[in-house]
Design a protein around this motif. Structure first.
Motif, short mmCIF file in Angstrom:
data_model
loop_
_atom_site.label_atom_id
_atom_site.label_comp_id
_atom_site.label_asym_id
_atom_site.label_seq_id
_atom_site.Cartn_x
_atom_site.Cartn_y
_atom_site.Cartn_z
N ASP A 274 -11.48 76.73 62.15
CA ASP A 274 -13.22 76.87 62.00
C ASP A 274 -13.23 78.36 63.14
OD1 ASP A 274 -14.07 73.69 60.79
OD2 ASP A 274 -13.29 75.44 59.75
N ASP A 275 -12.72 79.19 63.07
CA ASP A 275 -13.82 79.76 64.10
C ASP A 275 -14.59 80.44 64.72
OD1 ASP A 275 -13.49 83.20 63.26
OD2 ASP A 275 -11.44 81.99 61.85
N GLU A 276 -15.54 80.42 65.83
CA GLU A 276 -16.65 80.42 65.27
C GLU A 276 -17.09 81.77 64.78
OE1 GLU A 276 -20.42 78.25 66.58
OE2 GLU A 276 -18.23 78.49 66.79
N ARG A 281 -20.78 83.41 60.27
CA ARG A 281 -21.40 83.93 59.11
C ARG A 281 -21.00 83.78 57.68
NH1 ARG A 281 -16.72 87.03 59.57
NH2 ARG A 281 -14.93 85.41 58.57
N GLY A 282 -20.46 81.94 58.05
CA GLY A 282 -21.28 81.39 56.76
C GLY A 282 -22.78 80.53 57.22
N ILE A 283 -23.06 80.68 57.76
CA ILE A 283 -24.14 80.49 58.20
C ILE A 283 -25.16 81.12 58.22
CG2 ILE A 283 -25.94 79.72 60.39
CD1 ILE A 283 -24.51 77.75 61.78
N ALA A 284 -25.03 82.52 58.44
CA ALA A 284 -26.36 83.41 58.21
C ALA A 284 -26.29 83.46 56.46
CB ALA A 284 -25.41 84.73 59.00
N THR A 285 -25.18 84.00 55.58
CA THR A 285 -24.29 83.43 54.27
C THR A 285 -25.72 82.57 53.62
OG1 THR A 285 -22.57 84.67 54.76
CG2 THR A 285 -22.98 84.07 52.95
N LEU A 286 -25.23 81.30 54.18
CA LEU A 286 -25.97 80.33 53.69
C LEU A 286 -27.98 80.33 53.44
CD1 LEU A 286 -25.91 77.29 52.70
CD2 LEU A 286 -25.79 76.49 54.73
N ALA A 287 -28.01 80.82 55.19
CA ALA A 287 -29.45 80.74 54.89
C ALA A 287 -30.46 81.92 53.71
CB ALA A 287 -29.30 80.95 56.14
N GLU A 288 -29.41 83.44 54.03
CA GLU A 288 -29.65 84.17 53.37
C GLU A 288 -29.66 84.00 51.14
OE1 GLU A 288 -26.88 87.59 53.80
OE2 GLU A 288 -27.81 86.95 55.81
N THR A 289 -28.82 82.89 50.89
CA THR A 289 -28.58 83.22 49.97
C THR A 289 -29.30 81.42 49.05
OG1 THR A 289 -26.58 81.54 49.76
CG2 THR A 289 -26.40 83.88 49.40
N SER A 290 -29.62 80.32 50.41
CA SER A 290 -29.98 79.50 49.22
C SER A 290 -30.93 78.75 50.41
CB SER A 290 -29.33 78.32 49.82
OG SER A 290 -28.11 77.73 50.51
N ARG A 310 -18.18 71.77 58.33
CA ARG A 310 -18.13 72.43 59.10
C ARG A 310 -17.03 73.04 57.74
NH1 ARG A 310 -18.88 74.58 64.05
NH2 ARG A 310 -17.30 75.90 64.96
N LEU A 311 -16.68 73.28 57.79
CA LEU A 311 -15.20 74.23 56.15
C LEU A 311 -16.51 74.34 55.44
CD1 LEU A 311 -11.94 73.93 55.86
CD2 LEU A 311 -12.73 72.15 53.80
N ILE A 312 -17.21 73.56 55.12
CA ILE A 312 -18.01 73.88 53.47
C ILE A 312 -18.63 75.50 53.97
CG2 ILE A 312 -19.95 73.78 52.09
CD1 ILE A 312 -19.53 71.00 52.00
N VAL A 313 -19.14 75.22 55.32
CA VAL A 313 -19.78 76.77 55.69
C VAL A 313 -18.82 77.33 56.42
CG1 VAL A 313 -21.59 77.52 57.55
CG2 VAL A 313 -21.61 75.04 56.72
N ALA A 314 -17.52 77.10 56.93
CA ALA A 314 -16.68 78.07 57.65
C ALA A 314 -16.47 78.53 55.68
CB ALA A 314 -15.70 77.70 58.51
N HIS A 315 -15.60 78.35 55.25
CA HIS A 315 -15.39 78.53 54.16
C HIS A 315 -15.53 78.95 52.81
CE1 HIS A 315 -11.21 79.99 52.11
NE2 HIS A 315 -11.21 78.63 50.91
N CYS A 316 -16.20 78.49 52.15
CA CYS A 316 -16.96 78.48 51.62
C CYS A 316 -18.49 79.89 51.46
CB CYS A 316 -18.07 77.84 51.24
SG CYS A 316 -17.14 76.23 50.39
N TYR A 317 -18.79 80.22 52.75
CA TYR A 317 -19.90 81.05 52.79
C TYR A 317 -19.67 81.81 54.20
CZ TYR A 317 -23.02 77.96 50.86
OH TYR A 317 -24.18 77.56 49.40
N GLY A 318 -18.62 81.65 55.25
CA GLY A 318 -17.96 82.91 55.91
C GLY A 318 -16.47 83.64 55.31
N ASP A 319 -16.32 82.68 54.81
CA ASP A 319 -14.78 84.17 54.10
C ASP A 319 -15.09 83.88 52.71
OD1 ASP A 319 -13.19 83.15 55.97
OD2 ASP A 319 -12.41 81.18 55.44
N ILE A 320 -15.44 82.97 51.72
CA ILE A 320 -16.44 83.60 50.27
C ILE A 320 -16.89 84.32 49.62
CG2 ILE A 320 -15.70 83.00 47.72
CD1 ILE A 320 -13.49 80.90 49.06
#
Length: 408
Positions: A274-276, A281-290, A310-320
């Motif tokens: 879960d590199d920072e 990036r996942g936090i930003a995408t989550l805020a923008e989309t939902s 943390r995996l949900i934020v990093a992988h789902c939103y930060g990777d995909i």
């Protein structure tokens, strides 16, 4: 003897008394103090069904030699997680896992395995059940934070070569997220990890190369041929004979192979979990989309499975979900399509979440309805009826907030 115990004993006929009592004894081990309550209630509907429930699962299968009761409960819970709509039975058997000598770590490990093999909605839906069970037993603070690393079987070299050309990101995520972050968080003995994984895949109807790989990995980790056979037999109880027979055909071929592939201890790629940058990036995408908060997502899991949020934020939103090839609104409509087609109880809340996100990104009622209509030929009318009713509620709430001037 309590009134319920006497009632359940009296369900047996003279010819099946031995099996019936054997089943009751195993049911009592698993169910604990209120072991007979659910079956007693079932008897008020059908005494025959109550008798079958005691004699087949418990008297015929779970009482068999070959696997200890903790292992059997791990397999049962794995199968019920894959079912996706058997929450009351899942809760009963997760408690039963603890009654059979399992630990809170065993339960959390099953959540992580299901996240990787079945998808995050399955794991997320089970978290409240797990929280209630561990809280009632005073074990919520006993979840181990250290990590072990069971070896995960590799894909075929042909598959790797194809995906390396066609979708190289998938291979990267498979190594980093599935191997490192998910299976790397599992404390279960490797043999049990792979037996549970095979049971999940078979129960979900995904009996293919991945199932074969987990059978091979289980054997390489010390499982016996009989362990595999007993796992497949137990599938007949909690997933039905079609799943069990399909799994038997695949497992038979693996066991009959003249040379079984060996799965040794795999040298793990040195990565930062879960590199920072990825997480932010996942936090930003989550805020923008939902409009959601990454901190809230992480905090909602911290008492049971802190790595899962943390995996949900990093992988789902930060990777995909941040990838640019599909615009955010269409990506949410795609998520709606996938979740509606699953049709499980576990998928209902995530379906609502992604309908909200689609609305926040400008999707119209017509676009959401047409997305669901498009799935009717592939999922059938009952599942889409349920999805449309969920969509109606989420769209109505969204419209009400707009009329009130509240933030959407």
């Amino acid at each position: 003897m309590t009134n319920i115990e006497e009632q359940l004993e009296n369900l047996a006929s003279p010819g099946d008394m031995q099996k019936h009592l054997r089943g009751l004894a195993v049911l009592k081990q698993i169910g604990g103090e209120n072991f007979g309550g659910p079956v007693s209630q079932l008897a008020s509907f059908s005494e025959d069904l109550a008798r079958f429930t005691i004699q087949f699962p418990y008297g015929d299968v779970l009482s068999r030699d070959g696997l200890d009761l903790r292992t059997r409960q791990i397999l049962t819970a794995a199968t019920l997680l894959a079912h996706g709509s058997a929450q009351s039975q899942l809760s009963f058997h997760l408690k039963g896992l603890l009654n059979a000598g399992g630990t809170s770590d065993d339960i959390v490990d099953l959540l992580f395995i299901s996240a990787g093999l079945l998808g995050l909605p399955t794991a997320i839906n089970a978290v409240p059940l797990v929280r209630d069970i561990l809280t009632d037993r005073g074990e919520i603070e006993n979840v181990t934070k250290t990590k072990a690393s069971p070896a995960v079987s590799d894909m075929s070299s042909v598959g790797v070569a194809i995906l390396d050309r066609f979708a190289p990101e998938f291979l990267k995520w498979r190594e980093h997220t599935l191997h490192e972050e998910i299976f790397g968080a599992v404390h279960l003995e490797p043999r049990l990890t792979h037996l549970a994984s095979a049971a999940m895949l078979a129960a979900r109807g995904k009996v293919g190369a991945s199932f074969d790989g987990h059978i091979v990995s289980a054997l390489a980790a010390g499982a016996t041929d009989r362990d595999i056979v007993e796992m497949v037999i137990q599938l007949s109880v909690y997933s039905g004979f079609p799943a069990s027979l399909n799994a038997a055909g695949r497992a038979k071929n693996v066991l009959a192979a003249s040379e079984r592939p060996q799965v040794g201890t795999k040298k793990r790629v040195e990565t930062t979990k879960d590199d920072e940058r990825r997480f932010m990036r996942g936090i930003a995408t989550l805020a923008e989309t939902s409009g959601g908060s990454g901190a809230d997502v992480v905090d909602s899991f911290k008492d049971v499975a802190p790595g899962l949020g943390r995996l949900i934020v990093a992988h789902c939103y930060g990777d995909i979900f941040c990838r640019p090839a599909i615009n955010p609104k269409d990506r949410e409509l795609g998520a709606i399509s996938a979740l509606a087609a699953q049709g499980t109880v576990a998928a209902e809340k995530p379906l609502g979440v992604h309908i909200d996100a689609a609305l926040n990104l400008g999707a119209t009622r017509e676009e959401i309805v047409e997305t669901l209509f498009n799935i009717i030929p592939y999922a059938g009318y009952p599942l889409i009826e349920k999805a449309l009713l969920i969509a109606h509620d989420r769209i109505s709430l969204f419209d009400d907030k707009r009329v009130d001037g509240s933030p959407s």
